[in-house]
Enzyme design. Structure first.
Site, PDB file in Angstrom:
ATOM      1  N   ASN A 155       0.721  -1.242  -0.078  1.00 18.01           N
ATOM      2  CA  ASN A 155      -0.178  -0.090  -0.061  1.00 18.01           C
ATOM      3  C   ASN A 155       0.817   1.234   0.020  1.00 18.01           C
ATOM      4  O   ASN A 155       0.487   2.125  -0.554  1.00 18.01           O
ATOM      5  CB  ASN A 155      -1.124  -0.046   1.005  1.00 18.01           C
ATOM      6  CG  ASN A 155      -0.226   0.060   2.755  1.00 18.01           C
ATOM      7  OD1 ASN A 155       0.498  -0.825   2.695  1.00 18.01           O
ATOM      8  ND2 ASN A 155      -0.700   0.965   3.392  1.00 18.01           N
ATOM      9  N   GLU A 254       3.713  -4.782  12.283  1.00 14.79           N
ATOM     10  CA  GLU A 254       2.792  -3.825  12.094  1.00 14.79           C
ATOM     11  C   GLU A 254       1.670  -4.257  11.234  1.00 14.79           C
ATOM     12  O   GLU A 254       1.844  -4.366   9.977  1.00 14.79           O
ATOM     13  CB  GLU A 254       3.755  -2.660  11.293  1.00 14.79           C
ATOM     14  CG  GLU A 254       4.618  -2.039  12.137  1.00 14.79           C
ATOM     15  CD  GLU A 254       5.483  -0.839  11.690  1.00 14.79           C
ATOM     16  OE1 GLU A 254       5.176  -0.495  10.442  1.00 14.79           O
ATOM     17  OE2 GLU A 254       6.241  -0.313  12.343  1.00 14.79           O
ATOM     18  N   CYS A 288      -3.341   2.199   6.309  1.00 13.76           N
ATOM     19  CA  CYS A 288      -3.242   0.940   7.618  1.00 13.76           C
ATOM     20  C   CYS A 288      -3.995   2.059   8.748  1.00 13.76           C
ATOM     21  O   CYS A 288      -4.684   1.650   9.332  1.00 13.76           O
ATOM     22  CB  CYS A 288      -1.871   0.419   8.033  1.00 13.76           C
ATOM     23  SG  CYS A 288      -0.732   1.617   8.306  1.00 13.76           S
ATOM     24  N   GLU A 467       8.386   0.532  16.467  1.00 16.33           N
ATOM     25  CA  GLU A 467       9.595   1.040  15.767  1.00 16.33           C
ATOM     26  C   GLU A 467       9.636   2.568  15.530  1.00 16.33           C
ATOM     27  O   GLU A 467       8.449   2.982  15.802  1.00 16.33           O
ATOM     28  CB  GLU A 467       9.526   0.226  14.272  1.00 16.33           C
ATOM     29  CG  GLU A 467       9.529  -1.302  14.277  1.00 16.33           C
ATOM     30  CD  GLU A 467      10.066  -1.759  12.872  1.00 16.33           C
ATOM     31  OE1 GLU A 467      10.685  -1.213  12.041  1.00 16.33           O
ATOM     32  OE2 GLU A 467       9.770  -3.110  12.821  1.00 16.33           O
TER      33      GLU A 467
HETATM   34  P1  NAD Z   1      -0.463  -9.275   3.259  1.00 14.84           P
HETATM   35  O1  NAD Z   1      -0.300  -9.541   4.745  1.00 14.84           O
HETATM   36  O2  NAD Z   1      -1.209  -9.669   2.348  1.00 14.84           O
HETATM   37  O3  NAD Z   1       1.168  -9.333   2.624  1.00 14.84           O
HETATM   38  C1  NAD Z   1       2.201  -8.487   3.209  1.00 14.84           C
HETATM   39  C2  NAD Z   1       3.314  -9.177   2.754  1.00 14.84           C
HETATM   40  O4  NAD Z   1       3.342 -10.723   3.358  1.00 14.84           O
HETATM   41  C3  NAD Z   1       3.726  -9.331   1.438  1.00 14.84           C
HETATM   42  O5  NAD Z   1       4.885  -9.204   0.781  1.00 14.84           O
HETATM   43  C4  NAD Z   1       3.178 -10.776   0.950  1.00 14.84           C
HETATM   44  O6  NAD Z   1       3.648 -11.409  -0.090  1.00 14.84           O
HETATM   45  C5  NAD Z   1       3.761 -11.593   2.442  1.00 14.84           C
HETATM   46  N1  NAD Z   1       2.971 -12.636   2.803  1.00 14.84           N
HETATM   47  C6  NAD Z   1       1.693 -13.254   2.531  1.00 14.84           C
HETATM   48  N2  NAD Z   1       1.540 -14.132   3.337  1.00 14.84           N
HETATM   49  C7  NAD Z   1       2.856 -14.611   3.517  1.00 14.84           C
HETATM   50  C8  NAD Z   1       3.358 -15.682   4.392  1.00 14.84           C
HETATM   51  N3  NAD Z   1       2.546 -16.937   4.810  1.00 14.84           N
HETATM   52  N4  NAD Z   1       4.547 -15.982   4.786  1.00 14.84           N
HETATM   53  C9  NAD Z   1       5.267 -14.974   4.508  1.00 14.84           C
HETATM   54  N5  NAD Z   1       4.999 -13.665   3.871  1.00 14.84           N
HETATM   55  C10 NAD Z   1       3.713 -13.577   3.530  1.00 14.84           C
HETATM   56  O7  NAD Z   1      -0.651  -7.642   3.528  1.00 14.84           O
HETATM   57  P2  NAD Z   1      -0.967  -6.615   2.187  1.00 14.84           P
HETATM   58  O8  NAD Z   1      -2.275  -6.870   1.464  1.00 14.84           O
HETATM   59  O9  NAD Z   1       0.233  -6.617   1.248  1.00 14.84           O
HETATM   60  O10 NAD Z   1      -1.228  -5.085   2.840  1.00 14.84           O
HETATM   61  C11 NAD Z   1      -2.393  -4.608   3.488  1.00 14.84           C
HETATM   62  C12 NAD Z   1      -2.114  -4.935   5.027  1.00 14.84           C
HETATM   63  O11 NAD Z   1      -1.173  -4.476   5.521  1.00 14.84           O
HETATM   64  C13 NAD Z   1      -3.319  -4.484   5.726  1.00 14.84           C
HETATM   65  O12 NAD Z   1      -4.071  -5.259   6.637  1.00 14.84           O
HETATM   66  C14 NAD Z   1      -3.000  -3.090   6.400  1.00 14.84           C
HETATM   67  O13 NAD Z   1      -3.723  -2.734   7.621  1.00 14.84           O
HETATM   68  C15 NAD Z   1      -1.647  -3.618   6.645  1.00 14.84           C
HETATM   69  N6  NAD Z   1      -0.534  -2.551   6.980  1.00 14.84           N
HETATM   70  C16 NAD Z   1      -0.115  -2.302   8.247  1.00 14.84           C
HETATM   71  C17 NAD Z   1       0.646  -1.311   8.329  1.00 14.84           C
HETATM   72  C18 NAD Z   1       0.933  -1.018   9.791  1.00 14.84           C
HETATM   73  O14 NAD Z   1       2.010   0.129   9.891  1.00 14.84           O
HETATM   74  N7  NAD Z   1       0.534  -1.403  10.855  1.00 14.84           N
HETATM   75  C19 NAD Z   1       1.134  -0.571   7.263  1.00 14.84           C
HETATM   76  C20 NAD Z   1       0.696  -0.809   6.256  1.00 14.84           C
HETATM   77  C21 NAD Z   1      -0.102  -1.925   5.977  1.00 14.84           C
HETATM   78  O1  6OD Z   2       4.373   6.947   9.679  1.00 16.38           O
HETATM   79  C1  6OD Z   2       4.830   6.423   8.988  1.00 16.38           C
HETATM   80  O2  6OD Z   2       5.635   6.691   8.016  1.00 16.38           O
HETATM   81  C2  6OD Z   2       4.263   4.930   8.714  1.00 16.38           C
HETATM   82  N1  6OD Z   2       4.580   3.841   9.130  1.00 16.38           N
HETATM   83  C3  6OD Z   2       2.983   5.037   7.942  1.00 16.38           C
HETATM   84  C4  6OD Z   2       2.460   3.629   7.430  1.00 16.38           C
HETATM   85  C5  6OD Z   2       1.382   3.835   6.644  1.00 16.38           C
HETATM   86  C6  6OD Z   2       0.713   2.653   6.358  1.00 16.38           C
HETATM   87  O3  6OD Z   2      -0.111   2.527   5.512  1.00 16.38           O
END
Ligand code: NAD
Ligand code: 6OD
Length: 486
Positions: A155, A254, A288, A467
């Site tokens: 994202n 995260e 997120c 972090e």
């Molecule tokens: P995802 O969990 O589907 O994938 C994230 C990464 O994990 C990708 O690189 C994917 O290939 C890998 N992955 C998937 N299954 C795996 C496994 N079994 N073993 C190892 N790696 C694996 O997430 P997404 O769809 O790419 O991103 C969206 C999600 O990320 C949302 O839930 C969002 O809230 C979360 N997010 C959280 C934060 C935060 O800072 N808390 C920031 C951005 C996104």
């Molecule tokens: O504050 C940031 O830089 C950060 N970790 C943003 C996360 C964005 C998630 O979509």
């Protein structure tokens, strides 16, 4: 057609078995690049390169040398700014302004900030009393944790990858990064940057591929990876945690969110509408920290719903570099189907659709893209599916509230705990409410305004650990105590 390969030991290489997959544009579904997909052999080569670098030249670098090189990385990213912007736009389909104003500059900053942090980190020491009266001195040193596996999402790909690579390298670790299969381009550019500025071979490695039965799974299960930092969905975090338990490896997670936005009647109305609009719809809602549950104090509820609707009506769909457009597609057809299934569920469960709710009409050349309409609902109770589950799309539900405690209870009634945004003119109330919301970060009269030196992470099922700034040292280093008898 662009060919994207792994970056292992300072070189761009195909997979050992030459396996590849096509990366599609979110805008029109055309294949824009062929990506090498790593198998076990490729992941193993990357981990070996990272281990060798740790024991070699990189391991001998002084902190000052690392700091200089990280500044060089940041400067080179800035010099190649346009390349990074182009790559991120191609991968995500999001408007150019999102890349130029936020995601790419913050990615470069991630190297400078953590270089500065490591330069200024204090160390702890204690004078200990001993029976002979001479005492002892206890002091601690920080050492790199080792080879760090970095798994990042799609994202905000560059920002979120560098947010981990920056501190990992500042602390003297080496990394193997597995970017999302949806967004492989900027990781490749970062490999080029590392070579240009002379980062020793094997310090930064990238393997491409998917999660299960692919690069992600092979990397997280690799016994020579010392710790895993992951940003992504909570359910993926569960799988990675199981993998990390083999060998007792540390994790930093995260994860997802179901964030609340709270608007009191005494807030600056226009600023609150703008803030909630941004937090619900920026990046097509794929943030997120975004707001999917909005609570508005009853006296301004109707007016707020109408004002937010009016802003959504101004959305213009288009390609990232279309100056008339301000709104992009979702990342993929798969994600589009997921978001649309929630749109249907909301209606099934009795929501009033204020605006949106489906697939928009877009120009013919874009019709195969992963477009969905930004959507606002009202009328559902706290237990409705879309109030409980993270959708990660351009949508929010707006609920009226009457009492401060009621809205605090609602905001906290979720398994997630990532962020909140609170809008009010009464600063005492703002601080009081913020302290009671069970999240890692609360914004008051703002959103997505965060100093990179602050602690970042989620409560409950939104993450493990923090972090940011010195907090990153807890994960990327190990503390050793040394006790000297005086
Ligand atoms: P995802 O969990 O589907 O994938 C994230 C990464 O994990 C990708 O690189 C994917 O290939 C890998 N992955 C998937 N299954 C795996 C496994 N079994 N073993 C190892 N790696 C694996 O997430 P997404 O769809 O790419 O991103 C969206 C999600 O990320 C949302 O839930 C969002 O809230 C979360 N997010 C959280 C934060 C935060 O800072 N808390 C920031 C951005 C996104
Ligand atoms: O504050 C940031 O830089 C950060 N970790 C943003 C996360 C964005 C998630 O979509």
């Amino acid at each position: 057609m662009k060919q994207i390969n792994h970056f292992i030991n300072g070189e761009f290489v195909l997979s050992a078995d030459n396996k590849q997959f096509g990366k599609r544009s979110p805008v029109d579904h055309r294949i824009i690049a062929q990506i090498s997909e790593a198998g076990k052999v490729d992941v193993d080569l990357a981990v070996k390169a990272a281990r060798t670098a740790l024991k070699g030249e990189w391991g001998q670098f002084t902190m000052e040398q690392r700091v200089d090189i990280l500044y060089g990385v940041a400067d080179e990213i800035t010099r190649r700014f346009d390349d990074f912007v182009e790559a991120e736009m191609a991968d995500t389909g999001q408007p150019k302004a999102v890349m130029t104003h936020a995601f790419i500059p913050r990615g470069a900053a991630n190297f400078k900030i953590f270089a500065d942090v490591i330069k200024n980190v204090p160390s702890e020491s204690f004078q200990t009393t001993t029976p002979d009266g001479l005492g002892a001195l206890n002091y601690s040193i920080r050492v790199p944790k080792g080879v760090i596996g970095v798994i990042s999402p799609w994202n905000a790909p560059f920002l979120l990858m560098t947010w981990k690579v920056g501190p990992a390298l500042a602390c003297g670790n080496t990394v193997v990064v597995k970017p999302s299969e949806e967004t492989p381009l900027t990781a490749t550019l970062l490999g080029e940057v590392m070579n240009t500025v002379g980062v020793p071979k094997g310090v930064f490695n990238v393997v491409h591929g998917f999660g299960p039965d692919s690069a992600g799974e092979f990397l997280t299960h690799h016994s020579n990876v010392d710790a895993i930092t992951f940003t992504g969905e909570t359910c993926t975090g569960t799988a990675i945690m199981k993998a990390a338990s083999e060998g007792m490896r540390d994790v930093s997670f995260e994860l997802g969110g179901k964030n609340a936005g709270i608007v009191f009647a005494d807030s600056d109305f226009d600023k609150a509408v703008d803030g909630i609009y941004r937090s619900s719809f920026l990046n097509s809602g794929q943030v997120c920290l975004g707001t999917e549950r909005v609570y508005v104090e009853r006296p301004i509820f109707e007016k707020f719903v109408a004002a937010l609707k009016k802003k959504v009506e101004q959305v213009r769909y288009g390609r990232p570099d279309d100056k008339e457009a301000n709104y992009g597609p979702l990342i993929s057809h798969e994600h589009q189907a997921k978001v649309l299934s929630y749109y249907e569920k909301a209606v099934e469960e009795g929501a009033t659709v204020v605006i949106g709710g489906g697939v928009p009409t877009v120009p013919d050349e874009l019709k195969h893209g992963a477009w969905v309409e930004p959507t606002i609902w009202t009328g559902l109770g706290e237990n409705a599916t879309i109030m409980k589950e993270e959708i990660f799309g351009p949508c929010c539900h707006i609920t009226p509230f009457d009492e401060e405690q009621q809205v605090i209870n609602w905001a906290n009634d979720t398994k997630y705990g990532l962020s909140t945004t609170i809008w009010t003119g009464d600063l005492s109330r703002a601080h009081r409410v913020a302290a009671k919301i069970e999240v890692g970060i609360s914004w008051i009269n703002s959103w997505f305004l965060r100093d990179l030196r602050t602690a970042f992470g989620g409560s409950k099922q939104s993450g493990i650990g923090r972090e940011g700034g010195v907090h990153s040292l807890e994960f990327y280093t190990e503390t050793r105590n040394i006790c000297v008898k005086l």
